[in-house]
Design an enzyme around this catalytic site. Structure first.
Site, PDB file in Angstrom:
ATOM      1  N   LYS A 173     -10.500  -3.156  -2.921  1.00 25.55           N
ATOM      2  CA  LYS A 173      -9.630  -2.279  -3.715  1.00 25.55           C
ATOM      3  C   LYS A 173      -8.400  -3.103  -4.092  1.00 25.55           C
ATOM      4  O   LYS A 173      -7.530  -3.347  -3.284  1.00 25.55           O
ATOM      5  CB  LYS A 173      -9.205  -1.065  -2.881  1.00 25.55           C
ATOM      6  CG  LYS A 173      -8.835   0.125  -3.714  1.00 25.55           C
ATOM      7  CD  LYS A 173      -7.459   0.344  -4.203  1.00 25.55           C
ATOM      8  CE  LYS A 173      -6.173  -0.058  -3.778  1.00 25.55           C
ATOM      9  NZ  LYS A 173      -5.212  -0.122  -4.910  1.00 25.55           N
ATOM     10  N   GLY A 204      -8.424   1.650  -8.514  1.00 24.74           N
ATOM     11  CA  GLY A 204      -7.737   2.934  -8.379  1.00 24.74           C
ATOM     12  C   GLY A 204      -6.502   2.814  -7.516  1.00 24.74           C
ATOM     13  O   GLY A 204      -6.129   1.708  -7.092  1.00 24.74           O
ATOM     14  N   VAL A 209      -7.989   5.698  -3.594  1.00 24.27           N
ATOM     15  CA  VAL A 209      -9.105   4.781  -3.315  1.00 24.27           C
ATOM     16  C   VAL A 209      -8.843   3.975  -2.032  1.00 24.27           C
ATOM     17  O   VAL A 209      -9.742   3.822  -1.183  1.00 24.27           O
ATOM     18  CB  VAL A 209      -9.342   3.841  -4.522  1.00 24.27           C
ATOM     19  CG1 VAL A 209     -10.377   2.774  -4.193  1.00 24.27           C
ATOM     20  CG2 VAL A 209      -9.802   4.660  -5.722  1.00 24.27           C
ATOM     21  N   GLY A 210      -7.608   3.462  -1.877  1.00 27.03           N
ATOM     22  CA  GLY A 210      -7.284   2.699  -0.662  1.00 27.03           C
ATOM     23  C   GLY A 210      -7.460   3.560   0.572  1.00 27.03           C
ATOM     24  O   GLY A 210      -8.052   3.142   1.570  1.00 27.03           O
ATOM     25  N   GLU A 248      -1.896  -8.054   6.960  1.00 33.62           N
ATOM     26  CA  GLU A 248      -0.956  -9.085   6.500  1.00 33.62           C
ATOM     27  C   GLU A 248       0.203  -8.346   5.856  1.00 33.62           C
ATOM     28  O   GLU A 248       0.044  -7.780   4.777  1.00 33.62           O
ATOM     29  CB  GLU A 248      -1.612  -9.988   5.444  1.00 33.62           C
ATOM     30  CG  GLU A 248      -2.682 -10.894   5.957  1.00 33.62           C
ATOM     31  CD  GLU A 248      -2.156 -11.912   6.927  1.00 33.62           C
ATOM     32  OE1 GLU A 248      -0.951 -12.254   6.845  1.00 33.62           O
ATOM     33  OE2 GLU A 248      -2.926 -12.350   7.784  1.00 33.62           O
ATOM     34  N   CYS A 282       5.258 -13.080   0.215  1.00 38.56           N
ATOM     35  CA  CYS A 282       5.469 -12.540   1.571  1.00 38.56           C
ATOM     36  C   CYS A 282       5.963 -13.604   2.524  1.00 38.56           C
ATOM     37  O   CYS A 282       6.751 -13.326   3.421  1.00 38.56           O
ATOM     38  CB  CYS A 282       4.188 -11.893   2.087  1.00 38.56           C
ATOM     39  SG  CYS A 282       2.753 -12.948   2.005  1.00 38.56           S
ATOM     40  N   GLU A 380      13.035  -7.066   4.043  1.00 37.02           N
ATOM     41  CA  GLU A 380      12.338  -7.803   2.993  1.00 37.02           C
ATOM     42  C   GLU A 380      12.761  -7.226   1.638  1.00 37.02           C
ATOM     43  O   GLU A 380      12.510  -6.051   1.362  1.00 37.02           O
ATOM     44  CB  GLU A 380      10.831  -7.663   3.185  1.00 37.02           C
ATOM     45  CG  GLU A 380      10.036  -8.457   2.171  1.00 37.02           C
ATOM     46  CD  GLU A 380       8.532  -8.355   2.401  1.00 37.02           C
ATOM     47  OE1 GLU A 380       8.032  -7.234   2.543  1.00 37.02           O
ATOM     48  OE2 GLU A 380       7.875  -9.407   2.419  1.00 37.02           O
TER      49      GLU A 380
HETATM   50  P1  NDP Z   1       1.851  -1.379  -0.802  1.00 35.28           P
HETATM   51  O1  NDP Z   1       1.752  -1.641   0.654  1.00 35.28           O
HETATM   52  O2  NDP Z   1       2.195  -0.025  -1.259  1.00 35.28           O
HETATM   53  O3  NDP Z   1       0.459  -1.769  -1.515  1.00 35.28           O
HETATM   54  C1  NDP Z   1      -0.424  -2.775  -1.105  1.00 35.28           C
HETATM   55  C2  NDP Z   1      -1.845  -2.334  -1.359  1.00 35.28           C
HETATM   56  O4  NDP Z   1      -2.130  -1.175  -0.570  1.00 35.28           O
HETATM   57  C3  NDP Z   1      -2.105  -1.906  -2.800  1.00 35.28           C
HETATM   58  O5  NDP Z   1      -3.441  -2.214  -3.157  1.00 35.28           O
HETATM   59  C4  NDP Z   1      -1.926  -0.410  -2.733  1.00 35.28           C
HETATM   60  O6  NDP Z   1      -2.565   0.250  -3.782  1.00 35.28           O
HETATM   61  C5  NDP Z   1      -2.573  -0.120  -1.394  1.00 35.28           C
HETATM   62  N1  NDP Z   1      -2.199   1.155  -0.778  1.00 35.28           N
HETATM   63  C6  NDP Z   1      -1.106   1.914  -1.008  1.00 35.28           C
HETATM   64  N2  NDP Z   1      -1.141   3.026  -0.245  1.00 35.28           N
HETATM   65  C7  NDP Z   1      -2.280   2.965   0.478  1.00 35.28           C
HETATM   66  C8  NDP Z   1      -2.886   3.810   1.457  1.00 35.28           C
HETATM   67  N3  NDP Z   1      -2.320   4.946   1.846  1.00 35.28           N
HETATM   68  N4  NDP Z   1      -4.056   3.431   2.012  1.00 35.28           N
HETATM   69  C9  NDP Z   1      -4.643   2.285   1.659  1.00 35.28           C
HETATM   70  N5  NDP Z   1      -4.136   1.454   0.721  1.00 35.28           N
HETATM   71  C10 NDP Z   1      -2.957   1.771   0.159  1.00 35.28           C
HETATM   72  O7  NDP Z   1       2.822  -2.412  -1.387  1.00 35.28           O
HETATM   73  P2  NDP Z   1       3.568  -2.326  -2.791  1.00 35.28           P
HETATM   74  O8  NDP Z   1       2.649  -2.926  -3.751  1.00 35.28           O
HETATM   75  O9  NDP Z   1       4.050  -0.969  -3.145  1.00 35.28           O
HETATM   76  O10 NDP Z   1       4.846  -3.196  -2.480  1.00 35.28           O
HETATM   77  C11 NDP Z   1       5.923  -2.627  -1.749  1.00 35.28           C
HETATM   78  C12 NDP Z   1       6.492  -3.613  -0.801  1.00 35.28           C
HETATM   79  O11 NDP Z   1       5.462  -4.164   0.042  1.00 35.28           O
HETATM   80  C13 NDP Z   1       7.084  -4.839  -1.471  1.00 35.28           C
HETATM   81  O12 NDP Z   1       8.359  -4.597  -1.922  1.00 35.28           O
HETATM   82  C14 NDP Z   1       7.004  -5.838  -0.350  1.00 35.28           C
HETATM   83  O13 NDP Z   1       8.086  -5.647   0.509  1.00 35.28           O
HETATM   84  C15 NDP Z   1       5.748  -5.489   0.368  1.00 35.28           C
HETATM   85  N6  NDP Z   1       4.613  -6.320  -0.013  1.00 35.28           N
HETATM   86  C16 NDP Z   1       4.225  -7.315   0.817  1.00 35.28           C
HETATM   87  C17 NDP Z   1       3.183  -8.127   0.477  1.00 35.28           C
HETATM   88  C18 NDP Z   1       2.712  -9.193   1.358  1.00 35.28           C
HETATM   89  O14 NDP Z   1       1.999 -10.082   0.890  1.00 35.28           O
HETATM   90  N7  NDP Z   1       3.030  -9.192   2.628  1.00 35.28           N
HETATM   91  C19 NDP Z   1       2.481  -7.982  -0.786  1.00 35.28           C
HETATM   92  C20 NDP Z   1       2.945  -6.889  -1.598  1.00 35.28           C
HETATM   93  C21 NDP Z   1       3.959  -6.100  -1.195  1.00 35.28           C
HETATM   94  P3  NDP Z   1      -1.818   0.540  -5.175  1.00 35.28           P
HETATM   95  O15 NDP Z   1      -0.871  -0.557  -5.412  1.00 35.28           O
HETATM   96  O16 NDP Z   1      -2.914   0.568  -6.132  1.00 35.28           O
HETATM   97  O17 NDP Z   1      -1.161   1.871  -4.980  1.00 35.28           O
END
Ligand code: NDP
Length: 473
Positions: A173, A204, A209-210, A248, A282, A380
């Site tokens: 996903k 999605g 979907v997640g 991660e 990250c 962060e």
């Molecule tokens: P999220 O944790 O919200 O999203 C990461 C992934 O998880 C996306 O594919 C998202 O889907 C999915 N997701 C969201 N909610 C759920 C759920 N309930 N169950 C399963 N999967 C889910 O990160 P964001 O993209 O919103 O970023 C927010 C913050 O996260 C950033 O500001 C940063 O601090 C941190 N971050 C850290 C990363 C790292 O590499 N360590 C990478 C990205 C973000 P979708 O986006 O489609 O809603």
């Protein structure tokens, strides 16, 4: 660049699947705020179909030899590599990174991940003897992988490559903000001839979907990369079923310059680490910790370097930083900086240079005059913001470096590499670069503390997608 991608399908059981009444997701170019196409927006039904396909494919795929899986991973890598130009275009379009950074980092990272898995799976110890026991590492089953938007291709290659190498089948996903990279990966999987059901993608939202994927009873191992907040809830769900869960998560990594360091080199490297990809990395070192006597000079130099970064059109080859990924991300970053200033911190460079009048652009910022326990030094930000902190002795430097809830990455600088390595051992963090040490595709990547559990990349990444069985002879 084609500039428009119109997709409405998922990739399930080796084929493109368009639901009869599927919703579509509009994809935005962060540099302009304009829509550049669509992606599918699935639900629980597509997750169920994909997990069923992965379950059917698992007996065959898990029975392949490491050499056969190496061959398949090599073919996937080559099929992806053949799309390099397209991968650069879509990464620039959906993420907003400068074209040179997409060419030199995003695409090579993903290809390098798959190259390394192709090598590492051949030598991986799937079997070993311990005394009278035959100890087997066996494929854990169906892997449900959830990836973020910040390095879309790399994040997918790191999970999918390791899972396939271990003999797992995969349902992926990808992040809603950057779905195009996942379409390219699915096309590469078709070209590489991966058997149907071995690799599936359901597009999605994370909320729908997640959530459905990480709760699916057919998923044996969940691998999630993203925020600590969502990771925590994914882990809670997995714990309910005692499901293997790899996380991660975020970071607030420290780059520590010891008193005998080359401060200019340390500052140049750390400013780059904190700002590339518009700070959305990250493992970025977003805290630079220096001796108090060097603090003022380091802040001035870091401010100068940040002021020299060209922020603008990602398609311009001279651009250093493009926009951040979304309006929401921009607001979050600016909020952190505004609150730091309101609490007495200094920010340089102070608002210099014009930014494009549309798109989600943020100026890089170097923050000083703040306490190691202030919000900006602990949380962060996920934007191009570096905090410079001062220490009086090495014990204090280590204490500050270890003071956050995170423990993903770090760096140490010293004229004496042995001294730096001794200091690196004191850091409660999953990886440390000594004097700008080179990236290693086979080295384990992952976090201590709230930066996560488990490791990605190389043999350790493969091992995390395996169960362990001992047979006493
Ligand atoms: P999220 O944790 O919200 O999203 C990461 C992934 O998880 C996306 O594919 C998202 O889907 C999915 N997701 C969201 N909610 C759920 C759920 N309930 N169950 C399963 N999967 C889910 O990160 P964001 O993209 O919103 O970023 C927010 C913050 O996260 C950033 O500001 C940063 O601090 C941190 N971050 C850290 C990363 C790292 O590499 N360590 C990478 C990205 C973000 P979708 O986006 O489609 O809603």
């Amino acid at each position: 660049m084609s500039g428009s991608w119109k997709r409405s399908e998922h990739f399930i059981d080796g084929d493109w699947y368009t639901p009869a009444a599927g919703e579509l997701l509009a994809i935005e170019n962060p540099a302009t705020g304009e829509s550049i196409g669509t992606a599918a927006r699935g639900g629980r039904e597509e997750v169920d179909l994909a997990v069923e396909a992965a379950t059917r494919a698992w007996p065959g795929w898990s029975a392949t030899s490491p050499a056969q899986r190496a061959e398949a991973l090599g073919a996937l890598r080559d099929a992806l590599g053949a799309r390099s130009k397209e991968l650069v275009d879509l990464t620039v379009a959906e993420l907003g990174v400068p074209v040179t950074f997409a060419e030199n980092v995003h695409v090579p990272l993903a290809l390098g991940d798959l190259d390394a898995f192709t090598r590492d799976v051949r030598d991986f110890p799937f079997e070993e003897r311990i005394g009278n026991s035959l100890v087997l590492k066996e494929s854990a089953g169906v892997a449900g992988c959830v990836t973020p938007w910040n390095y879309p291709l790399h994040q997918m290659a790191a999970k999918v490559g390791a899972a396939l190498a271990a003999g797992c089948t995969v349902v992926l996903k990808p992040a809603e903000l950057t779905p195009l990279a996942a379409y390219a990966l699915a096309e590469a999987a078709c070209d590489a001839g991966l058997p149907p059901g071995v690799f599936n993608v359901v597009f999605g939202s994370g909320r729908v979907v997640g959530d459905a994927l990480t709760r699916s009873p057919g998923v044996d191992v969940v691998s999630f990369t993203g925020s600590t907040a969502v990771g925590t809830s994914v882990a809670e769900v997995a714990a309910g079923d005692v499901r293997r869960c790899l996380l991660e998560l975020g970071g607030k990594s420290a780059s520590v310059a010891l008193p005998d360091a080359d401060f200019e080199a340390a500052t140049r490297w750390t400013v780059r680490s904190a700002t590339v990809n518009s700070g959305q990395t990250c493992s970025a070192c977003t805290r630079l910790i220096v001796p108090r006597s060097n603090h003022a000079d380091v802040v001035a130099y870091a401010g100068e370097l940040a002021a020299g970064l060209r922020v603008g059109d990602p398609l311009d080859a001279t651009t250093d930083l493009g926009p951040v990924v979304s309006a929401r991300q921009r607001e979050t970053i600016l909020g952190f900086v505004e609150r730091a200033v309101a609490n007495g911190a200094r920010v340089e460079p102070a608002g210099t240079g014009d930014l494009p009048d549309r798109g989600h652009y943020v100026r890089p910022a170097v923050v000083s005059g703040t306490h190691p326990f202030s919000e900006i030094a602990q949380e962060e930000v996920f934007g191009p913001v570096l905090v410079v902190l001062a220490y009086d002795d090495e014990d204090e430097a280590a204490a500050i470096a270890n003071s956050t809830r995170y423990g993903l990455s770090g760096a140490v600088w010293s004229a004496d590499a042995g001294r730096a390595t001794t200091f690196a051992r004191r850091l409660r963090t999953g990886q440390v670069d000594v004097n700008g040490g080179q990236w290693n595709f086979s080295a384990p990547f992952g976090g201590y503390k709230q930066s996560g559990t488990g490791r990605e990349l190389g043999p350790h990444g493969i091992a995390d997608f395996c169960e362990i069985k001992s047979i006493q002879l």
